[in-house]
Design a protein around this motif. Structure first.
Motif, PDB file in Angstrom:
ATOM      1  N   ASP A 189      29.530  43.825  34.223  1.00 17.13           N
ATOM      2  CA  ASP A 189      28.221  43.458  33.691  1.00 17.13           C
ATOM      3  C   ASP A 189      27.289  43.202  34.868  1.00 17.13           C
ATOM      4  OD1 ASP A 189      26.798  42.340  31.038  1.00 17.13           O
ATOM      5  OD2 ASP A 189      26.238  41.065  32.734  1.00 17.13           O
ATOM      6  N   PRO A 190      25.988  43.512  34.743  1.00 18.18           N
ATOM      7  CA  PRO A 190      25.052  43.295  35.848  1.00 18.18           C
ATOM      8  C   PRO A 190      24.993  41.863  36.349  1.00 18.18           C
ATOM      9  CG  PRO A 190      24.067  44.738  34.211  1.00 18.18           C
ATOM     10  CD  PRO A 190      25.354  44.257  33.626  1.00 18.18           C
ATOM     11  N   LEU A 191      25.328  40.880  35.517  1.00 19.11           N
ATOM     12  CA  LEU A 191      25.292  39.498  35.985  1.00 19.11           C
ATOM     13  C   LEU A 191      26.329  39.222  37.069  1.00 19.11           C
ATOM     14  CD1 LEU A 191      24.610  37.090  32.961  1.00 19.11           C
ATOM     15  CD2 LEU A 191      23.267  37.377  35.054  1.00 19.11           C
ATOM     16  N   ALA A 223      43.695  49.019  38.256  1.00 13.74           N
ATOM     17  CA  ALA A 223      43.970  47.869  37.385  1.00 13.74           C
ATOM     18  C   ALA A 223      43.210  46.635  37.834  1.00 13.74           C
ATOM     19  CB  ALA A 223      45.470  47.590  37.352  1.00 13.74           C
ATOM     20  N   ALA A 224      43.125  46.405  39.142  1.00 13.62           N
ATOM     21  CA  ALA A 224      42.377  45.258  39.652  1.00 13.62           C
ATOM     22  C   ALA A 224      40.907  45.350  39.267  1.00 13.62           C
ATOM     23  CB  ALA A 224      42.525  45.169  41.173  1.00 13.62           C
ATOM     24  N   HIS A 225      40.335  46.530  39.401  1.00  7.02           N
ATOM     25  CA  HIS A 225      38.925  46.720  39.049  1.00  7.02           C
ATOM     26  C   HIS A 225      38.716  46.603  37.535  1.00  7.02           C
ATOM     27  CE1 HIS A 225      38.686  48.047  43.178  1.00  7.02           C
ATOM     28  NE2 HIS A 225      37.370  48.158  43.083  1.00  7.02           N
ATOM     29  N   ALA A 226      39.663  47.106  36.761  1.00  9.94           N
ATOM     30  CA  ALA A 226      39.561  46.983  35.311  1.00  9.94           C
ATOM     31  C   ALA A 226      39.633  45.517  34.884  1.00  9.94           C
ATOM     32  CB  ALA A 226      40.680  47.783  34.641  1.00  9.94           C
ATOM     33  N   HIS A 227      40.500  44.747  35.520  1.00 10.30           N
ATOM     34  CA  HIS A 227      40.639  43.320  35.193  1.00 10.30           C
ATOM     35  C   HIS A 227      39.335  42.578  35.489  1.00 10.30           C
ATOM     36  CE1 HIS A 227      43.543  39.618  35.455  1.00 10.30           C
ATOM     37  NE2 HIS A 227      42.478  39.362  34.722  1.00 10.30           N
ATOM     38  N   ALA A 228      38.793  42.784  36.671  1.00  8.80           N
ATOM     39  CA  ALA A 228      37.544  42.109  37.031  1.00  8.80           C
ATOM     40  C   ALA A 228      36.403  42.537  36.130  1.00  8.80           C
ATOM     41  CB  ALA A 228      37.204  42.403  38.491  1.00  8.80           C
ATOM     42  N   GLY A 229      36.324  43.833  35.840  1.00 11.52           N
ATOM     43  CA  GLY A 229      35.226  44.338  35.027  1.00 11.52           C
ATOM     44  C   GLY A 229      35.319  43.901  33.577  1.00 11.52           C
ATOM     45  N   ALA A 230      36.509  43.952  33.013  1.00  6.78           N
ATOM     46  CA  ALA A 230      36.685  43.509  31.630  1.00  6.78           C
ATOM     47  C   ALA A 230      36.352  42.031  31.502  1.00  6.78           C
ATOM     48  CB  ALA A 230      38.111  43.779  31.168  1.00  6.78           C
ATOM     49  N   ALA A 231      36.734  41.245  32.495  1.00  9.90           N
ATOM     50  CA  ALA A 231      36.394  39.822  32.479  1.00  9.90           C
ATOM     51  C   ALA A 231      34.883  39.628  32.496  1.00  9.90           C
ATOM     52  CB  ALA A 231      37.039  39.109  33.665  1.00  9.90           C
ATOM     53  N   GLY A 232      34.171  40.496  33.224  1.00 10.74           N
ATOM     54  CA  GLY A 232      32.720  40.424  33.240  1.00 10.74           C
ATOM     55  C   GLY A 232      32.113  40.699  31.873  1.00 10.74           C
ATOM     56  N   GLN A 233      32.668  41.664  31.177  1.00 11.95           N
ATOM     57  CA  GLN A 233      32.157  41.981  29.846  1.00 11.95           C
ATOM     58  C   GLN A 233      32.430  40.849  28.852  1.00 11.95           C
ATOM     59  OE1 GLN A 233      34.064  46.078  30.444  1.00 11.95           O
ATOM     60  NE2 GLN A 233      32.648  46.463  28.786  1.00 11.95           N
ATOM     61  N   ALA A 235      32.848  37.680  29.672  1.00 11.02           N
ATOM     62  CA  ALA A 235      32.029  36.532  30.071  1.00 11.02           C
ATOM     63  C   ALA A 235      30.605  36.662  29.549  1.00 11.02           C
ATOM     64  CB  ALA A 235      32.021  36.400  31.590  1.00 11.02           C
ATOM     65  N   ARG A 236      30.083  37.869  29.522  1.00 12.06           N
ATOM     66  CA  ARG A 236      28.700  38.087  29.107  1.00 12.06           C
ATOM     67  C   ARG A 236      28.466  37.764  27.633  1.00 12.06           C
ATOM     68  NH1 ARG A 236      24.054  37.997  28.532  1.00 12.06           N
ATOM     69  NH2 ARG A 236      22.453  39.324  29.491  1.00 12.06           N
ATOM     70  N   ARG A 237      29.530  37.720  26.855  1.00  3.14           N
ATOM     71  CA  ARG A 237      29.388  37.405  25.438  1.00  3.14           C
ATOM     72  C   ARG A 237      28.913  35.972  25.219  1.00  3.14           C
ATOM     73  NH1 ARG A 237      35.303  39.857  23.727  1.00  3.14           N
ATOM     74  NH2 ARG A 237      34.816  42.087  24.083  1.00  3.14           N
ATOM     75  N   THR A 238      29.232  35.080  26.146  1.00  5.38           N
ATOM     76  CA  THR A 238      28.877  33.667  25.973  1.00  5.38           C
ATOM     77  C   THR A 238      27.931  33.144  27.035  1.00  5.38           C
ATOM     78  OG1 THR A 238      30.845  32.992  27.227  1.00  5.38           O
ATOM     79  CG2 THR A 238      31.072  33.161  24.830  1.00  5.38           C
ATOM     80  N   ALA A 248      32.316  31.388  33.077  1.00  5.99           N
ATOM     81  CA  ALA A 248      32.858  32.229  32.015  1.00  5.99           C
ATOM     82  C   ALA A 248      33.696  33.368  32.586  1.00  5.99           C
ATOM     83  CB  ALA A 248      31.720  32.779  31.159  1.00  5.99           C
ATOM     84  N   TRP A 249      33.300  33.899  33.744  1.00  5.96           N
ATOM     85  CA  TRP A 249      34.070  34.988  34.358  1.00  5.96           C
ATOM     86  C   TRP A 249      35.447  34.504  34.795  1.00  5.96           C
ATOM     87  CZ3 TRP A 249      35.429  36.492  39.598  1.00  5.96           C
ATOM     88  CH2 TRP A 249      35.855  37.832  39.710  1.00  5.96           C
ATOM     89  N   LEU A 250      35.512  33.339  35.411  1.00  8.06           N
ATOM     90  CA  LEU A 250      36.809  32.783  35.783  1.00  8.06           C
ATOM     91  C   LEU A 250      37.678  32.563  34.547  1.00  8.06           C
ATOM     92  CD1 LEU A 250      35.832  30.179  38.539  1.00  8.06           C
ATOM     93  CD2 LEU A 250      37.015  32.353  38.877  1.00  8.06           C
ATOM     94  N   ASP A 251      37.074  32.024  33.498  1.00  7.13           N
ATOM     95  CA  ASP A 251      37.824  31.819  32.260  1.00  7.13           C
ATOM     96  C   ASP A 251      38.333  33.144  31.709  1.00  7.13           C
ATOM     97  OD1 ASP A 251      37.399  29.090  32.389  1.00  7.13           O
ATOM     98  OD2 ASP A 251      35.787  29.082  30.893  1.00  7.13           O
ATOM     99  N   ALA A 252      37.481  34.164  31.758  1.00  2.00           N
ATOM    100  CA  ALA A 252      37.868  35.457  31.204  1.00  2.00           C
ATOM    101  C   ALA A 252      38.967  36.127  32.020  1.00  2.00           C
ATOM    102  CB  ALA A 252      36.647  36.373  31.113  1.00  2.00           C
ATOM    103  N   LEU A 253      38.979  35.924  33.326  1.00  3.64           N
ATOM    104  CA  LEU A 253      40.091  36.442  34.127  1.00  3.64           C
ATOM    105  C   LEU A 253      41.422  35.904  33.618  1.00  3.64           C
ATOM    106  CD1 LEU A 253      38.707  36.136  37.785  1.00  3.64           C
ATOM    107  CD2 LEU A 253      39.170  38.261  36.547  1.00  3.64           C
ATOM    108  N   PHE A 254      41.384  34.688  33.109  1.00  2.00           N
ATOM    109  CA  PHE A 254      42.581  34.015  32.598  1.00  2.00           C
ATOM    110  C   PHE A 254      42.937  34.486  31.191  1.00  2.00           C
ATOM    111  CE2 PHE A 254      44.506  30.374  30.331  1.00  2.00           C
ATOM    112  CZ  PHE A 254      45.631  30.158  31.116  1.00  2.00           C
TER     113      PHE A 254
END
Length: 275
Positions: A189-191, A223-233, A235-238, A248-254
């Motif tokens: 996500d751009p954020l 896989a590392a890039h997918a994990h970081a990117g999916a967490a960004g998406q 996180a952006r929901r909230t 939110a990004w740290l939470d989403a990584l988890f």
């Protein structure tokens, strides 16, 4: 395949030694913990090589270098090489300050498992002309870095990852001319660009995934890039602003699952047989 690697990372809890930007040390450690790895911020010249021999993966990030830091990075690379452990180079602001650029050009010769940077950094590290960076910011488009990424992958044997709106991951083909392996990955996500440390943490995650499974380095970097990117998406929901997004990004990584990675990270892989 990406889901399997996330599950494996969390089962094995790879130990990642980080020699990284002092601005983001805590953020990087928290990102590794949230993702399922174990961070160790061991960056002194006296301890770096010894610790690299026991760490599953090593991150060398050039964000805020010092004379002692340069020595520690060289020692960590030596220790990782002695033990046959993967290390990742994040050539922050390569192409800017001359000393930093010269160091990056020298240390990349010691065969990192992966190199991760923005388009301007990758172009500079590969010796491409005509590109430009502004500190840690890229002024080149990701696609413009494809020839440089291919050259760098062939010269060093590393998986080369170029970060942007769509990430580019390149591995060199073998001597049998099977072609270069190229993956485009759309996620994030751009954020993420408004939070200091997401890129540096991605370098650490790359070292974690490589340390957890070394049979297919290219897939581990994806896989590392997918994990970081999916967490960004996720996180952006909230989150709608940088401060809340960082948490939110740290939470989403988890919290993200393997199914989330497969659903949210769109990949396109090709084999480029161009000489």
């Amino acid at each position: 395949m990406t889901a399997t690697r996330l599950d494996h990372l969390r089962r094995t809890t790879p130990l990642v030694q980080c020699l990284t930007n002092t601005v983001v040390t805590q953020f990087t450690a928290n990102a590794l913990l949230a993702a399922g790895a174990s961070p160790a911020m061991v960056d002194t010249p006296e301890e770096a090589a010894e610790f690299a021999r026991v760490a599953d993966g090593v991150l060398v990030n050039l964000g805020t270098p010092t004379a002692a830091g340069y020595t520690a990075m060289r020692e960590a690379v030596r220790g990782a090489g002695d033990a046959g452990h993967p290390w990742v180079l994040d050539p922050v602001a390569c192409g800017g300050p001359a000393a930093r650029s010269a160091f990056a050009a020298d240390i990349v010769r010691h065969r990192p498992a992966a190199v991760r940077g923005n388009p301007s950094e990758i172009r500079a590290l590969a010796g491409a002309t005509g590109g430009a960076g502004r500190g840690v910011d890229a002024t080149d488009e990701v696609g413009s870095a494809l020839p440089a990424a291919r050259d760098l992958a062939r010269a060093t044997g590393a998986v080369v990852a170029v970060s942007g709106p769509r990430d580019l991951i390149v591995s060199a083909g073998g001597a049998d001319a099977t072609g270069d392996r190229i993956t485009w990955l759309a996620s994030g996500d751009p954020l993420m660009q408004r939070v200091v440390g997401t890129g540096c943490a991605l370098g650490a995650l790359t070292a974690a995934y490589l340390g957890a499974e070394q049979t297919d380095p290219h897939a581990a970097v994806v896989a590392a890039h997918a994990h970081a990117g999916a967490a960004g998406q996720v996180a952006r929901r909230t989150a709608s602003a940088p401060g809340s997004f960082a948490v939110a990004w740290l939470d989403a990584l988890f919290t993200v699952t393997g199914d989330d990675l497969d659903e949210l990270a769109q990949t396109e892989e090709t084999v480029d047989r161009a000489l």
